[in-house]
Write a protein that holds these residues in place. Structure first.
Motif, PDB file in Angstrom:
ATOM      1  N   UNK A 185     -71.285 -94.014  66.613  1.00  0.00           N
ATOM      2  CA  UNK A 185     -71.118 -93.430  67.941  1.00  0.00           C
ATOM      3  C   UNK A 185     -70.233 -92.190  67.880  1.00  0.00           C
ATOM      4  N   UNK A 186     -69.210 -92.228  67.041  1.00  0.00           N
ATOM      5  CA  UNK A 186     -68.270 -91.113  66.946  1.00  0.00           C
ATOM      6  C   UNK A 186     -68.765 -89.993  66.043  1.00  0.00           C
ATOM      7  N   UNK A 187     -69.423 -90.349  64.931  1.00  0.00           N
ATOM      8  CA  UNK A 187     -69.692 -89.373  63.871  1.00  0.00           C
ATOM      9  C   UNK A 187     -71.152 -89.239  63.488  1.00  0.00           C
ATOM     10  N   UNK A 231     -74.616 -88.460  57.796  1.00  0.00           N
ATOM     11  CA  UNK A 231     -75.556 -87.341  57.695  1.00  0.00           C
ATOM     12  C   UNK A 231     -74.878 -86.012  57.951  1.00  0.00           C
ATOM     13  N   UNK A 232     -73.819 -86.013  58.765  1.00  0.00           N
ATOM     14  CA  UNK A 232     -73.100 -84.769  59.070  1.00  0.00           C
ATOM     15  C   UNK A 232     -72.144 -84.364  57.960  1.00  0.00           C
ATOM     16  N   UNK A 233     -72.031 -85.198  56.903  1.00  0.00           N
ATOM     17  CA  UNK A 233     -71.158 -84.870  55.791  1.00  0.00           C
ATOM     18  C   UNK A 233     -69.806 -85.550  55.835  1.00  0.00           C
ATOM     19  N   UNK A 234     -69.489 -86.209  56.929  1.00  0.00           N
ATOM     20  CA  UNK A 234     -68.212 -86.916  57.046  1.00  0.00           C
ATOM     21  C   UNK A 234     -68.229 -88.140  56.132  1.00  0.00           C
ATOM     22  N   UNK A 343     -82.541 -94.112  60.081  1.00  0.00           N
ATOM     23  CA  UNK A 343     -81.585 -93.261  60.777  1.00  0.00           C
ATOM     24  C   UNK A 343     -81.660 -93.623  62.248  1.00  0.00           C
ATOM     25  N   UNK A 344     -80.745 -93.103  63.024  1.00  0.00           N
ATOM     26  CA  UNK A 344     -80.705 -93.426  64.445  1.00  0.00           C
ATOM     27  C   UNK A 344     -80.041 -92.259  65.156  1.00  0.00           C
ATOM     28  N   UNK A 345     -80.485 -92.001  66.355  1.00  0.00           N
ATOM     29  CA  UNK A 345     -79.833 -90.946  67.135  1.00  0.00           C
ATOM     30  C   UNK A 345     -78.432 -91.392  67.522  1.00  0.00           C
ATOM     31  N   UNK A 346     -77.489 -90.489  67.473  1.00  0.00           N
ATOM     32  CA  UNK A 346     -76.141 -90.803  67.973  1.00  0.00           C
ATOM     33  C   UNK A 346     -76.270 -91.162  69.454  1.00  0.00           C
ATOM     34  N   UNK A 347     -75.830 -92.370  69.847  1.00  0.00           N
ATOM     35  CA  UNK A 347     -76.050 -92.787  71.241  1.00  0.00           C
ATOM     36  C   UNK A 347     -75.448 -91.806  72.234  1.00  0.00           C
ATOM     37  N   UNK A 348     -76.119 -91.660  73.367  1.00  0.00           N
ATOM     38  CA  UNK A 348     -75.629 -90.771  74.420  1.00  0.00           C
ATOM     39  C   UNK A 348     -74.250 -91.207  74.872  1.00  0.00           C
TER      40      UNK A 348
END
Length: 359
Positions: A185-187, A231-234, A343-348
């Motif tokens: 949810x955060x990243x 996926x964002x590299x974090x 994969x999954x979309x970051x929840x709204x």
């Protein structure tokens, strides 16, 4: 949303405490393998019927099944409910194996029903205020995170702790969903993991309840650590333990180029979010800025009832977390990095809501 609960164990009380405050959710029936437990719930709530599991799944006035069974039964009950044309919302973990979870999602898609997955703690003000701080750029570009859960073991307080030490249990699959749902949810989603694990004892002794003094077998890892590559590299470092005694670190910390964020216990819905800015004078508590206020277990059902297919505590998120956790265990046993296939979309994000729930 007319809900039937399957499984009336320890966790059911927390859901029942919330239901009366959910404007779009109505409890109509309960079932348990022990009929007396279901009857006790029904006797305490007007208009709620105690049924067998088969009767509940066939009931015309149940459109959503809340699955509060033990982890090993999650997929089986979900699949039976889906086959009966019901929406399902499952306690965590979503299933025991990633293959089971995928089977549930495929069945739901074919049947045209919704699937939700606990934990819904990420919809509360704690995680959502932290997310708002990240999205507003208060820590700059996120670089890394830590997530730490340390306890000496659930047999010290739970009268029936057996399933915590079987496949589908352990600190990772039991408590990891809170932390991984929060981290995603955060990243954002995870693309690969590296893990290590240990099991310090082959037996545990129950400390409370009618079985106090009884020894139970341990068949899963009880101290697990892993690095999650988002996926964002974090890079998130995860420590989940039923072996250690205590920790003094924040449950989750998010480190960025311009600050560090301390996130409250993801097993809670609220709690202070603190920020330590680059060149700042120490920790400052941020005001609540997002999330369902006063939320408790069951708010995910309200979110599901109101938002339909756009529900935030979705089965896809539960499945992604399940695959990540099983991949950490696989990596621990193989010694190799494991790629995540889902994969999954970051929840709204959850903005400030007008629904206030009891704590």
């Amino acid at each position: 949303m007319r809900v039937g609960i399957v499984g009336c164990g320890v966790i059911v009380a927390q859901y029942l405490a919330t239901f009366d405050a959910l404007p779009d959710v109505e409890l109509v029936a309960v079932a348990d393998l022990d009929p007396s437990r279901a009857q006790a719930v029904a006797d305490d709530r007007e208009g709620v019927r105690a049924l067998t599991v088969e009767e509940l799944l066939a009931a015309a006035d149940v459109d959503t099944v809340l699955n509060l069974t033990i982890p090993a039964a999650h997929a089986d009950i979900d699949l039976k409910a889906i086959a009966a044309g019901k929406h399902v919302y499952s306690e965590k973990p979503f299933a025991v194996t990633s293959e089971e979870g995928q089977t549930v999602l495929r069945a739901a898609e074919e049947a045209g029903v919704l699937v939700g997955s606990a934990p819904d703690t990420v919809l509360g003000t704690g995680t959502q205020t932290a997310r708002a701080a990240i999205d507003e750029g208060l820590i700059g570009a996120p670089i890394a995170a830590t997530a730490t859960m340390v306890t000496p073991g659930h047999e010290r307080w739970h009268p029936q702790p057996d399933f915590y030490y079987l496949p589908g249990g352990g600190p990772l699959l039991d408590m990891g969903p809170y932390y991984i749902h929060a981290l995603v949810t955060l990243l954002g989603p995870v693309q690969a993991v590296i893990g290590a694990a240990s099991r310090t004892r082959d037996e545990r002794t129950i400390a409370t309840g009618p079985r106090a003094g009884e020894t139970i077998p341990v068949r899963t890892d009880t101290h697990v650590t892993g690095v999650l590559v988002h996926e964002a590299g974090v890079l998130s470092t995860l420590v989940m333990s039923f072996d250690a005694v205590a920790t003094g670190v924040h449950p989750i910390e998010i480190h960025g180029s311009r600050g560090t964020l301390a996130v409250p216990d993801p097993n809670r819905f609220d709690g202070d979010v603190s920020l330590h800015r680059l060149d700042g004078q120490g920790w400052e508590v941020l005001p609540v800025s997002a999330g369902y206020e006063g939320a408790s277990r069951g708010i995910g059902l309200q979110d599901m009832a109101r938002r339909g297919a756009a529900l935030r505590a979705a089965g896809e998120l539960g499945q992604h977390a399940l695959e990540v956790m099983n991949a950490v265990l696989d990596s621990a046993h193989s010694g190799s990095r494991v790629e995540i296939t889902s994969t999954v979309a970051r929840p709204e994000a959850v903005g400030r809501q007008d629904v206030r729930l009891p704590t």
